[in-house]
Scaffold this motif. Structure first.
Motif, PDB file in Angstrom:
ATOM      1  N   GLY A   1      -4.230  15.111  -3.997  1.00 35.88           N
ATOM      2  CA  GLY A   1      -3.308  14.012  -3.813  1.00 35.88           C
ATOM      3  C   GLY A   1      -3.958  12.666  -3.975  1.00 35.88           C
ATOM      4  N   PHE A   2      -5.291  12.653  -4.035  1.00 32.08           N
ATOM      5  CA  PHE A   2      -6.024  11.394  -4.165  1.00 32.08           C
ATOM      6  C   PHE A   2      -6.688  11.364  -5.526  1.00 32.08           C
ATOM      7  N   GLU A   3      -6.552  10.260  -6.215  1.00 32.58           N
ATOM      8  CA  GLU A   3      -7.090  10.158  -7.560  1.00 32.58           C
ATOM      9  C   GLU A   3      -8.457   9.515  -7.542  1.00 32.58           C
ATOM     10  N   VAL A   4      -9.459  10.235  -8.035  1.00 31.52           N
ATOM     11  CA  VAL A   4     -10.804   9.688  -8.140  1.00 31.52           C
ATOM     12  C   VAL A   4     -10.864   8.804  -9.371  1.00 31.52           C
TER      13      VAL A   4
ATOM     14  N   LYS B   1       5.259  -1.222  -2.266  1.00 29.90           N
ATOM     15  CA  LYS B   1       5.644   0.177  -2.163  1.00 29.90           C
ATOM     16  C   LYS B   1       4.511   1.078  -2.653  1.00 29.90           C
ATOM     17  N   ILE B   2       3.917   0.695  -3.780  1.00 28.93           N
ATOM     18  CA  ILE B   2       2.819   1.504  -4.336  1.00 28.93           C
ATOM     19  C   ILE B   2       1.629   1.502  -3.381  1.00 28.93           C
ATOM     20  N   LEU B   3       1.332   0.348  -2.778  1.00 28.50           N
ATOM     21  CA  LEU B   3       0.235   0.285  -1.822  1.00 28.50           C
ATOM     22  C   LEU B   3       0.516   1.203  -0.636  1.00 28.50           C
ATOM     23  N   SER B   4       1.755   1.224  -0.194  1.00 32.57           N
ATOM     24  CA  SER B   4       2.131   2.120   0.892  1.00 32.57           C
ATOM     25  C   SER B   4       1.914   3.575   0.488  1.00 32.57           C
ATOM     26  N   MET B   5       2.226   3.904  -0.751  1.00 29.49           N
ATOM     27  CA  MET B   5       2.054   5.283  -1.224  1.00 29.49           C
ATOM     28  C   MET B   5       0.572   5.626  -1.389  1.00 29.49           C
ATOM     29  N   LEU B   6      -0.234   4.626  -1.687  1.00 33.76           N
ATOM     30  CA  LEU B   6      -1.673   4.876  -1.767  1.00 33.76           C
ATOM     31  C   LEU B   6      -2.219   5.321  -0.417  1.00 33.76           C
ATOM     32  N   THR B   7      -1.674   4.755   0.670  1.00 33.10           N
ATOM     33  CA  THR B   7      -2.152   5.134   2.000  1.00 33.10           C
ATOM     34  C   THR B   7      -1.806   6.574   2.344  1.00 33.10           C
ATOM     35  N   ALA B   8      -0.880   7.157   1.596  1.00 31.56           N
ATOM     36  CA  ALA B   8      -0.560   8.586   1.769  1.00 31.56           C
ATOM     37  C   ALA B   8      -1.430   9.449   0.866  1.00 31.56           C
ATOM     38  N   TYR B   9      -2.413   8.784   0.183  1.00 30.93           N
ATOM     39  CA  TYR B   9      -3.359   9.468  -0.694  1.00 30.93           C
ATOM     40  C   TYR B   9      -2.654  10.180  -1.843  1.00 30.93           C
ATOM     41  N   MET B  10      -1.588   9.548  -2.344  1.00 29.69           N
ATOM     42  CA  MET B  10      -0.882  10.098  -3.486  1.00 29.69           C
ATOM     43  C   MET B  10      -1.628   9.734  -4.759  1.00 29.69           C
ATOM     44  N   SER B  11      -1.584  10.620  -5.733  1.00 28.72           N
ATOM     45  CA  SER B  11      -2.215  10.351  -7.022  1.00 28.72           C
ATOM     46  C   SER B  11      -1.306   9.466  -7.859  1.00 28.72           C
ATOM     47  N   ASN B  12      -1.845   8.912  -8.937  1.00 31.80           N
ATOM     48  CA  ASN B  12      -1.047   8.089  -9.839  1.00 31.80           C
ATOM     49  C   ASN B  12       0.128   8.874 -10.401  1.00 31.80           C
ATOM     50  N   GLU B  13      -0.112  10.134 -10.684  1.00 32.42           N
ATOM     51  CA  GLU B  13       0.949  10.983 -11.232  1.00 32.42           C
ATOM     52  C   GLU B  13       2.067  11.187 -10.210  1.00 32.42           C
ATOM     53  N   GLN B  14       1.696  11.403  -8.953  1.00 34.58           N
ATOM     54  CA  GLN B  14       2.702  11.595  -7.915  1.00 34.58           C
ATOM     55  C   GLN B  14       3.495  10.313  -7.662  1.00 34.58           C
ATOM     56  N   ILE B  15       2.792   9.171  -7.680  1.00 35.08           N
ATOM     57  CA  ILE B  15       3.481   7.892  -7.491  1.00 35.08           C
ATOM     58  C   ILE B  15       4.445   7.642  -8.639  1.00 35.08           C
TER      59      ILE B  15
END
Length: 922
Positions: free
Chosen positions: A113-116, A865-879
């Motif tokens: 869920g996290f994009e390196v 919104k995207i920053l909020s989704m980053l805190t959920a450790y979502m990947s770019n694809e999931q966002i």
């Protein structure tokens, strides 16, 4: 043990590396319900189990691990030991742990869920954290026996990991003492509860449960009270009681005895537990106590028996302080307390056999390729010949794998006179100390190198080692004498020889750089990389990359140098090694960032690598780094910090005997005093500099640290500000006419600038001509600080030049140079006529108020919104899927978010958002 729980079903991965799975839980272990509830009640990121041996730290950690698994977390276990004091080895072990967790998580159906982010420069700790976050579920890391780690580098790394790890990574640490990893601050902030010895002890109820599991006949309440009072709830003592009570006479004696001191009681219990065992079993226990880890095969060979597997199984079953280290393998260890007692019994009972047992153990380890354990036992036995032979066989691979601190550690365990018997080993130890910057340890070994010890087959290795030592001593010319007749074009089969030849190629490249033969230098650097890769010694890659970037920098290709340095610093191979080469690469990058006027970027790199640079930075690299940092402090109004930076560099130079570096640091002091108008002080400092050590303009040998700031340039600047323009011009002209200038664009820029300043009050046309020459050379690369660092006189000249060019029908400057001149005037604080500028104020990432204001005014709704989704450790694809946009659109918005927050990578942005309370639910 590496486990992953999917839908409440824990599974297990196969981990070949020893210590990754965690030991087997004891069959009679008591569940510590109260402590577990406390540990998991507040969701602390870090939990520390601290207490002496025998207090049940590991048992409680195993229960916490199992509970994490049941809650759906991935869990990884690493048992630490002295080898982890070598940070590079610890990183290898830790990466293996993360890899196994990740592979099992992927096999269990968990998706990352996290994009390196590739190509992003970050700290080693953040890079490792990003690897953990890539695992598609929360992760619990268990580090056992942390007290064995005392190395500053490893502890510093762990401190950064714990401080920056997000909440979805939980840390469980077991140690006999509180480790120096920044815990006090976390304890005060209720982020790291410490479960201490008094809390680790059994309660009265837990003791009752413990004895109810396996005690015949059962104990009554009065007997339990007496045992609780005698043991004070100490788990190890309780276990000893349980074992001792199997003997009826001892049972009666213990339960009727008067209270005595706990330590006396534990000694009595251990002795009685041991004497209860059959004679052959007592011998087994005592003689195998020399082994930290033992397998049936090893014990069979050590004791000349064939039934060790059955014996170890029985010992584990009855709970006689024998623990299986791996659930799937026959590998065991004794409890620390029991092991110490058994070793005392060995020394008392079989004193004449102790050395022989260690030698047999050492030979078994050697045959099985476990050199560290073999070396350990040979040294205890005093068999230095065998120890040296093993060390010699092992040291080459250690160096090539980057485990230099391990070589340093074991070299201190072998007397110098014993090392002298192994010339090849002496060479390898010298290599390790050189790359670590341990100059003070090299002296006794250099006399060995200079003796007639070297056999013909190691003569080449000896010569290359001498070359490296000469470079460390800042004698580059002298180093080349050792390389006569050595051709780095060959490709030997032996790894260490290939590694040595790669170093020889790099040394020759360094010399070619000083001579201005950049094409030859680049060819040699390429050859060095080929040899290094052939030897699989990628930790030295940073040296080659640093020199390649410096060549671009010197030739006027600053932008290319910055790209090269950025690419090198973001290379994953750089993150997993800590050495002098990495410090040198960081220094070169700081130099380039400063020249491009990216002062914040330079300070960020310096903060990250400061300790490494201070401890291990080499001469020329040290100069360009601290010179840049001192100038940044001056620019930002911190003169005391600037002086302190120069003093740090000078101390390092004094300790290493680098007189040339000391002179260069003093010339920087002269420059500071000149620009401050303190000419008397500037003259005084200049007079103290040893003229015989200063570089003269007539010389053809110029290192990269001296291209824009050597004795000739420093003296010319002093003469200009002192009003002796004619003398300055003669000195400058002589330097410009020197054939060595050649392709040294940076040197030409500085010389033309000084010429312009010298001509300024003598002949304005000449001044403008020199200024234009400097601008044309500097504009393509954008060498801003070369101009701005000369102070108000140069700024006035630049402003005047811009006005004159604007008045001419056709400017003498090309469009690129004219734009660059306008930028110089703008950055200096003066406005160019008729030009409109938009200057973006730097964002203070540490000012919470600024962040709040930026979030309110700077971020768009989509970015928030995207920053909020980053805190959920979502990947770019999931966002992208959640927002119904393309992946490239997400990347574009994330880049904007970084810029507005002042974050350099994903983890930094996430930490800022979490600090603000911007959670996925908002």
């Amino acid at each position: 043990m590496v486990t992953q729980c999917i839908d409440g079903r824990p599974q297990e991965a196969v981990v070949p590396a020893l210590g990754l799975r965690g030991p087997q839980a004891h069959v009679n272990a008591v569940e510590r319900k109260e402590l577990l509830e406390r540990i998991f009640l507040d969701g602390s990121r870090v939990v520390v189990f601290q207490g002496p041996a025998g207090h049940g730290k590991t048992s409680l950690m195993l229960q916490a691990r199992d509970l994490c698994i049941r809650r759906g977390w991935a869990a990884g276990w690493l048992s630490l030991n002295g080898s982890d004091n070598d940070l590079n080895r610890f990183l290898q072990h830790f990466r293996a742990l993360i890899r196994e967790i990740g592979e099992h998580a992927a096999n269990s159906g968990s998706k990352p869920g996290f994009e390196v982010e590739e190509g992003v420069i970050t700290s080693t700790s953040d890079w490792v954290l990003s690897q953990i976050l890539q695992i598609g579920c929360p992760v619990a890391i268990f580090l056992d026996d942390l007290h064995d780690v005392t190395g500053r580098a490893t502890l510093t790394f762990l401190r950064a990991m714990l401080a920056n790890a997000p909440g979805r990574i939980r840390w469980f640490l077991a140690s006999r003492s509180v480790p120096e990893i920044g815990l006090p601050r976390m304890v005060v902030g209720d982020q790291a509860p410490v479960i201490q010895a008094t809390e680790l002890r059994f309660t009265r109820a837990e003791l009752a449960r413990f004895f109810s599991l396996d005690c015949s006949p059962p104990l009554n309440e009065s007997e339990l009270d007496r045992i609780f009072e005698a043991t004070e709830g100490w788990p190890a003592a309780s276990q000893l009681y349980r074992l001792a009570l199997r003997s009826q006479p001892i049972r009666a004696s213990l339960l009727s005895a008067q209270n005595c001191h706990l330590r006396e009681m534990s000694g009595y219990l251990v002795e009685n537990v041991l004497t209860q065992q059959e004679a052959h079993l007592q011998t087994f226990l005592v003689k195998t106590s020399i082994l930290e880890r033992m397998s049936p095969q090893q014990c069979n060979e050590l004791l000349d028996r064939t039934d060790s597997a059955e014996v170890l199984d029985d010992l584990e079953r009855i709970g006689l302080f024998v623990r299986r280290l791996d659930p799937n393998e026959d590998c065991f260890s004794y409890h620390a307390l029991f092991s110490k007692f058994l070793q005392e019994q060995l020394a008392a009972t079989f004193p004449e056999q102790v050395i022989g047992l260690h030698v047999r153990a050492a030979n078994w380890y050697r045959r099985n390729g476990r050199f560290e354990e073999s070396l350990h036992h040979f040294l205890i036995a005093g068999d230095y010949d065998s120890a040296g032979s093993v060390f010699d066989e092992w040291a080459g691979d250690l160096i090539l794998d980057g485990f230099l601190a391990t070589v340093d550690h074991w070299a201190t365990q072998v007397p110098v006179e014993e090392l002298a018997k192994f010339p090849g080993l002496v060479i390898k130890v010298v290599w390790a100390l050189a790359f670590l910057g341990r100059n003070h340890k090299l002296k006794p070994l250099l006399s060995l190198l200079k003796s007639e010890l070297a056999a013909p087959h190691v003569a080449v290795d000896q010569a290359i080692a001498f070359c490296m030592v000469s470079i460390l001593e800042d004698d580059l010319r002298g180093s080349l004498a050792h390389l006569e007749g050595i051709d780095p074009k060959s490709l030997p089969d032996e790894r260490f020889r290939a590694f040595g030849l790669s170093a020889a190629a790099n040394a020759k490249a360094y010399a070619a750089m000083c001579e201005g033969n950049y094409e030859v230098a680049l060819e040699l650097l390429t050859r060095g990389r080929v040899l290094s890769e052939h030897a699989n010694a990628t930790f030295t890659l940073a040296y080659s990359l640093a020199k390649t970037g410096i060549i671009n920098f010197s030739q006027g290709y600053l932008r290319e140098a910055l790209v090269s340095f950025h690419s090198a610093m973001s290379d994953s191979r750089i993150y997993i090694t800590e050495s002098v080469s990495k410090a040198c690469l960081a220094c070169a990058y700081i130099m380039a960032l400063y020249e491009a006027d990216d002062t914040e970027g330079a300070l960020e790199q310096f903060a990250q690598y400061r300790q490494m640079i201070e401890d291990a930075g080499l001469h020329d690299y040290l100069v360009v780094c601290y010179r840049a940092i001192a100038r940044i402090h001056d620019k930002q109004g911190r003169p005391d910090d600037a002086l302190q930076a120069l003093e740090v560099a000078e101390r390092r130079a004094f300790s290493c005997g680098w007189s040339r570096v000391i002179n260069l640091i003093n010339w920087e002091r002269v420059r500071r005093e000149v620009l401050a108008g303190n000419l008397d002080r500037a003259r005084s400092i200049a007079e103290r500099i040893e003229k015989s050590q200063g570089r003269q303009a007539s010389e053809t040998w110029i290192s990269f640290s001296e291209e824009s700031e050597d004795a000739s340039i420093g003296l010319a600047r002093l003469l200009i500000h002192d009003g002796r323009h004619d003398q300055a011009l003669k000195l400058i002209q002589r330097a410009l006419n020197n054939p060595s200038v050649g392709k040294r664009v940076v040197r030409k820029i500085k010389l033309h600038l000084l010429a312009a300043m010298a001509w300024q009050t003598v002949d304005d046309n000449h001044a403008q001509r020199s200024m234009c020459l400097a601008l044309e050379l500097a504009a393509p690369g954008g060498y801003l600080r070369a101009f701005l660092d000369e102070g108000p006189k140069l700024v006035q000249l630049a402003h005047k030049c811009l006005r004159l060019q604007a008045d001419l029908p056709k400017s003498l400057l090309g469009a690129q140079a004219l734009d660059f001149l306008s930028r110089i005037v703008e950055v200096s604080g003066a406005r160019a006529p008729g030009v409109s500028y938009l200057v973006q104020q730097p964002f203070n990432a540490h000012d919470t108020g600024s962040i709040q204001k930026s979030l309110a005014q700077g971020l768009t709704k989509k970015e928030a919104k995207i920053l909020s989704m980053l805190t959920a450790y979502m990947s770019n694809e999931q966002i992208a899927a959640a927002l119904f946009v393309s992946r490239d659109t997400v990347k574009y918005h994330i880049k904007n978010i970084y810029g507005k927050l002042g974050a350099s990578n994903r983890l930094e942005a996430i930490r800022m958002a979490i600090d603000l309370g911007l959670t996925p639910d908002q």
